[in-house]
Design a protein around this motif. Structure first.
Motif, mmCIF file in Angstrom:
data_model
loop_
_atom_site.group_PDB
_atom_site.id
_atom_site.type_symbol
_atom_site.label_atom_id
_atom_site.label_comp_id
_atom_site.label_asym_id
_atom_site.label_seq_id
_atom_site.Cartn_x
_atom_site.Cartn_y
_atom_site.Cartn_z
ATOM 1 N N LYS A 47 0.821 -1.210 0.000
ATOM 2 C CA LYS A 47 0.000 0.000 0.000
ATOM 3 C C LYS A 47 0.860 1.268 0.000
ATOM 4 O O LYS A 47 0.609 2.201 -0.763
ATOM 5 C CB LYS A 47 -0.952 0.006 1.194
ATOM 6 C CG LYS A 47 -1.888 1.214 1.168
ATOM 7 C CD LYS A 47 -2.692 1.293 2.453
ATOM 8 C CE LYS A 47 -3.382 2.602 2.602
ATOM 9 N NZ LYS A 47 -2.628 3.802 2.309
ATOM 10 N N SER A 48 1.894 1.303 0.817
ATOM 11 C CA SER A 48 2.741 2.501 0.876
ATOM 12 C C SER A 48 3.461 2.724 -0.461
ATOM 13 O O SER A 48 3.677 3.869 -0.873
ATOM 14 C CB SER A 48 3.745 2.418 2.026
ATOM 15 O OG SER A 48 4.618 1.331 1.839
ATOM 16 N N ASP A 51 0.830 4.376 -2.624
ATOM 17 C CA ASP A 51 0.645 5.766 -2.179
ATOM 18 C C ASP A 51 1.792 6.654 -2.660
ATOM 19 O O ASP A 51 1.578 7.776 -3.115
ATOM 20 C CB ASP A 51 0.565 5.840 -0.648
ATOM 21 C CG ASP A 51 -0.754 5.316 -0.093
ATOM 22 O OD1 ASP A 51 -1.768 5.314 -0.816
ATOM 23 O OD2 ASP A 51 -0.766 4.900 1.087
ATOM 24 N N LYS A 52 3.007 6.135 -2.578
ATOM 25 C CA LYS A 52 4.204 6.893 -2.955
ATOM 26 C C LYS A 52 4.239 7.172 -4.465
ATOM 27 O O LYS A 52 4.745 8.202 -4.896
ATOM 28 C CB LYS A 52 5.451 6.103 -2.535
ATOM 29 C CG LYS A 52 6.766 6.784 -2.820
ATOM 30 C CD LYS A 52 7.929 6.011 -2.230
ATOM 31 C CE LYS A 52 8.322 4.894 -3.177
ATOM 32 N NZ LYS A 52 9.495 4.141 -2.749
ATOM 33 N N LEU A 69 -4.029 0.438 -5.531
ATOM 34 C CA LEU A 69 -4.887 1.017 -4.492
ATOM 35 C C LEU A 69 -6.332 0.541 -4.640
ATOM 36 O O LEU A 69 -7.022 0.312 -3.647
ATOM 37 C CB LEU A 69 -4.843 2.540 -4.534
ATOM 38 C CG LEU A 69 -3.660 3.193 -3.857
ATOM 39 C CD1 LEU A 69 -3.684 4.708 -4.069
ATOM 40 C CD2 LEU A 69 -3.617 2.881 -2.370
ATOM 41 N N LYS A 76 -10.717 5.028 -1.494
ATOM 42 C CA LYS A 76 -9.620 5.982 -1.676
ATOM 43 C C LYS A 76 -9.258 6.072 -3.160
ATOM 44 O O LYS A 76 -9.029 7.162 -3.683
ATOM 45 C CB LYS A 76 -8.396 5.555 -0.856
ATOM 46 C CG LYS A 76 -7.235 6.514 -0.999
ATOM 47 C CD LYS A 76 -6.062 6.100 -0.126
ATOM 48 C CE LYS A 76 -4.920 7.099 -0.254
ATOM 49 N NZ LYS A 76 -3.802 6.740 0.611
#
Length: 195
Positions: A47-48, A51-52, A69, A76
């Protein structure tokens, strides 16, 4: 190609190599392919990474991140897809279409119909036709349902006759599912339009 074999999916060493590529690769298409592979695992530990990379300057990297995502946090992904929907192109535009059609509400009809209609004659639009038909199942306004069907059939009719055998199973499959969901009026409407 990454992700074509179940054997690759199950091999932790290969997954680790792909994860390393996704985190360190400078070449954008390779990085996007690595992120897209990881998205298929539906593993929350990435997930990170998504997001990045959602704001990456490369549409292919950002599109792969949005797809990841979507698998983990559909709400989101939907909010981000709406945010970026006005000017995204390429792989990000395709990912936005997928997210909006999967998560969209009745209020998104005009946006989605416009995005679908503007897609070029392509294999991607064939797949998007079935996805758009699935989205239309959620639409209650019959005039909009018919407008969406008209857009799908208009696209189908642009496909040269000699190629219809390749696109009809996907397009007609989506329309058939839609007609079953919406009942006789829509079933008859689709039948008349396909004559």
């Amino acid at each position: 190609r990454l992700g074509q074999s179940a054997k690759f999916k199950a091999d932790p060493a290969i997954i680790q190599s792909i994860e390393n590529l996704a985190n360190t690769e400078k070449e954008k298409t390779t990085k996007a392919a690595a992120i897209a592979f990881l998205a298929k695992t539906k593993d929350t530990r990435y997930k990170s990474l998504y997001d990045k990379n959602i704001n990456d300057s490369s549409y292919s990297v950002a599109g792969a991140a949005l797809t990841g995502l979507k698998e983990l946090e559909p709400a989101k992904a939907y909010d981000l897809a709406k945010k970026y929907s006005s000017d995204a192109k390429g792989d990000l535009g395709d990912a936005i279409n997928e997210v909006l059609m999967a998560e969209g509400t009745e209020a998104d009809f005009d946006l989605l119909a416009s995005r679908y209609e503007k897609m070029p004659l392509s294999q991607e639009k064939v797949g998007a036709s079935a996805t758009f038909a699935g989205y239309i199942e959620k639409v209650q306004n019959i005039a909009n349902v018919k407008k969406g069907i008209d857009l799908i059939i208009k696209f189908r009719n642009l496909v040269p006759e000699q190629f219809r055998s390749f696109v009809d199973p996907t397009i007609k499959g989506g329309l058939s599912k839609l007609s079953k969901a919406k009942g006789k009026e829509i079933e008859d409407y689709i039948g008349d339009k396909l004559k």
